[in-house]
Design a protein around this motif. Sequence first.
Motif, PDB file in Angstrom:
ATOM      1  N   LYS A 145      20.122  63.522  16.304  1.00 13.44           N
ATOM      2  CA  LYS A 145      18.890  62.780  16.536  1.00 13.44           C
ATOM      3  C   LYS A 145      18.597  62.769  18.029  1.00 13.44           C
ATOM      4  N   THR A 146      17.740  61.871  18.444  1.00 13.69           N
ATOM      5  CA  THR A 146      17.353  61.816  19.852  1.00 13.69           C
ATOM      6  C   THR A 146      18.549  61.490  20.744  1.00 13.69           C
ATOM      7  N   LEU A 147      18.484  61.959  21.971  1.00 13.74           N
ATOM      8  CA  LEU A 147      19.454  61.623  23.012  1.00 13.74           C
ATOM      9  C   LEU A 147      20.880  61.997  22.633  1.00 13.74           C
ATOM     10  N   GLY A 148      21.033  63.090  21.879  1.00 10.76           N
ATOM     11  CA  GLY A 148      22.359  63.625  21.598  1.00 10.76           C
ATOM     12  C   GLY A 148      23.153  62.902  20.536  1.00 10.76           C
ATOM     13  N   GLN A 149      22.530  62.004  19.782  1.00 13.91           N
ATOM     14  CA  GLN A 149      23.260  61.226  18.785  1.00 13.91           C
ATOM     15  C   GLN A 149      23.504  62.054  17.521  1.00 13.91           C
ATOM     16  N   LEU A 150      24.773  62.097  17.074  1.00 11.68           N
ATOM     17  CA  LEU A 150      25.130  62.848  15.880  1.00 11.68           C
ATOM     18  C   LEU A 150      25.406  61.903  14.719  1.00 11.68           C
ATOM     19  N   PHE A 151      24.806  62.227  13.561  1.00 11.80           N
ATOM     20  CA  PHE A 151      24.938  61.416  12.353  1.00 11.80           C
ATOM     21  C   PHE A 151      25.357  62.289  11.176  1.00 11.80           C
ATOM     22  N   CYS A 152      25.989  61.664  10.192  1.00 12.37           N
ATOM     23  CA  CYS A 152      26.234  62.341   8.923  1.00 12.37           C
ATOM     24  C   CYS A 152      24.911  62.515   8.184  1.00 12.37           C
ATOM     25  N   ASP A 153      24.735  63.659   7.525  1.00 14.27           N
ATOM     26  CA  ASP A 153      23.583  63.819   6.645  1.00 14.27           C
ATOM     27  C   ASP A 153      23.693  62.883   5.452  1.00 14.27           C
ATOM     28  N   GLY A 154      24.924  62.681   5.010  1.00 10.10           N
ATOM     29  CA  GLY A 154      25.165  61.854   3.840  1.00 10.10           C
ATOM     30  C   GLY A 154      25.515  60.433   4.211  1.00 10.10           C
ATOM     31  N   SER A 155      26.776  60.071   4.007  1.00 16.36           N
ATOM     32  CA  SER A 155      27.195  58.679   4.163  1.00 16.36           C
ATOM     33  C   SER A 155      28.299  58.528   5.198  1.00 16.36           C
ATOM     34  N   ALA A 156      28.328  57.363   5.840  1.00 16.91           N
ATOM     35  CA  ALA A 156      29.417  57.035   6.757  1.00 16.91           C
ATOM     36  C   ALA A 156      30.760  57.041   6.041  1.00 16.91           C
ATOM     37  N   ARG A 157      30.736  56.854   4.733  1.00 19.93           N
ATOM     38  CA  ARG A 157      31.980  56.879   3.958  1.00 19.93           C
ATOM     39  C   ARG A 157      32.712  58.209   4.116  1.00 19.93           C
ATOM     40  N   GLN A 158      31.941  59.278   4.378  1.00 14.79           N
ATOM     41  CA  GLN A 158      32.568  60.586   4.561  1.00 14.79           C
ATOM     42  C   GLN A 158      33.501  60.594   5.779  1.00 14.79           C
ATOM     43  N   ILE A 159      33.121  59.880   6.839  1.00 14.86           N
ATOM     44  CA  ILE A 159      33.963  59.824   8.042  1.00 14.86           C
ATOM     45  C   ILE A 159      35.246  59.054   7.732  1.00 14.86           C
ATOM     46  N   VAL A 160      35.119  57.954   6.995  1.00 11.22           N
ATOM     47  CA  VAL A 160      36.309  57.185   6.628  1.00 11.22           C
ATOM     48  C   VAL A 160      37.226  58.024   5.751  1.00 11.22           C
ATOM     49  N   GLU A 161      36.658  58.701   4.754  1.00 14.51           N
ATOM     50  CA  GLU A 161      37.473  59.539   3.870  1.00 14.51           C
ATOM     51  C   GLU A 161      38.141  60.674   4.643  1.00 14.51           C
ATOM     52  N   MET A 162      37.435  61.224   5.606  1.00 15.52           N
ATOM     53  CA  MET A 162      38.008  62.273   6.443  1.00 15.52           C
ATOM     54  C   MET A 162      39.229  61.757   7.198  1.00 15.52           C
ATOM     55  N   LEU A 163      39.113  60.575   7.808  1.00 18.82           N
ATOM     56  CA  LEU A 163      40.217  60.001   8.557  1.00 18.82           C
ATOM     57  C   LEU A 163      41.393  59.662   7.648  1.00 18.82           C
ATOM     58  N   LEU A 164      41.090  59.156   6.460  1.00 19.43           N
ATOM     59  CA  LEU A 164      42.159  58.837   5.508  1.00 19.43           C
ATOM     60  C   LEU A 164      42.866  60.106   5.037  1.00 19.43           C
ATOM     61  N   GLU A 165      42.106  61.165   4.823  1.00 23.18           N
ATOM     62  CA  GLU A 165      42.719  62.435   4.427  1.00 23.18           C
ATOM     63  C   GLU A 165      43.600  62.972   5.547  1.00 23.18           C
TER      64      GLU A 165
END
Length: 389
Positions: A95-115
Amino acid sequence: MLYDAIILGAGGAGLLAAATAGQAGARVLVLDHADRPGRKILISGGGRCNFTNMGAAPECFLSGNPHFARSALSRYTQWDFLDLVERHGIAWHEKTLGQLFCDGSARQIVEMLLEECRMGGVEIRLGAEIGEIGHGDGRFRVAGAAARHLVIATGGPSIPKMGATGIAYDIARRFGLGVVTPRPALVPFRLGEAEAEFRALAGVAFPVAAQVNGARFEEAALFTHRGLSGPAILQVSSYWREGDPVTLTVLAGAAEKLRAAKRRMPRAHLKAALAEHLPSRLAEAMAARIGIAKELGNVPDAVLDRAAAELEHLALHPTGTEGYAKAEVTAGGIDTACLSSKTMGARGVPGLHAIGEAVDVTGWLGGYNFQWAWSSGHAAGRAIAEACR
């Protein structure tokens, strides 16, 4: 049971530290009083997690030691975390000013860290009471477990409804570490009765340059029923201290614009000229505040210039902030003078580390604080792994 490391806190910093150490062969236990991990991650970015920023650099962070974050940020960058995101097949967008977001859900980041933690054999206990922390014979003892390393990753007291507390500071003081007075950051301001006309503009958003104590941000501002919010305001709030004015450039180049309006529409009033550039309710409020009653054609340029100065340097005087309940992060925290910038380890207390929001390092709005969580967590995880070899 004996572990190499006990990590207090299953947020972003704690989980990445655990995964880093675990995958390098360390036996790691993560303890958290919450019933699920990564709760702040789940609510971030409107549920899509603004997980880092392309522009993350040391100068984007506040600290009593402005150079402290440099080491960790340079050794685990936004590109490193983005590589991890892509390895897990998580789609993202900028998005603006270099901000990176998931296309889907924040849950994906949590699941990634748990994996990542599962890949490192990390044990995670949720709903755990920390209780008293023992220390002796080179080991830390918590909740029936013992380890040579203890990592404080419990965050700060911002967003208490998520269970956030100031326990990190209690633990730090227990081991003789200094704490820089915590305060709410990235937080809306309240305005008092003297500036009630602006509270009446609740819901009006507009582009602005906001300044406090030499810090300047150009983004949107938003009037609320109690004061001021919006990205530009949240940004400068981290630099604000009680009694400081907040200066807004409501209309850049105002002198030129007002003189041009005088030439084009000499029979118009100030409100009409301002409405060409500002939301109508804000134009009306600023015209009333400036108080020029004449048609523009009858207003001397010197008077227009004074009006322009008000539009370019509008000084508002917050009576306070909305506090930890509305703050996105906590500024202040465990004093960096007590920590190694390379290992996040406590000077004088071998095996003790502090990472993430618990430490006196606070990033700008827009994914910077998550990057600090990843970078500081990685630094501690690496240090633990190397000590266990």
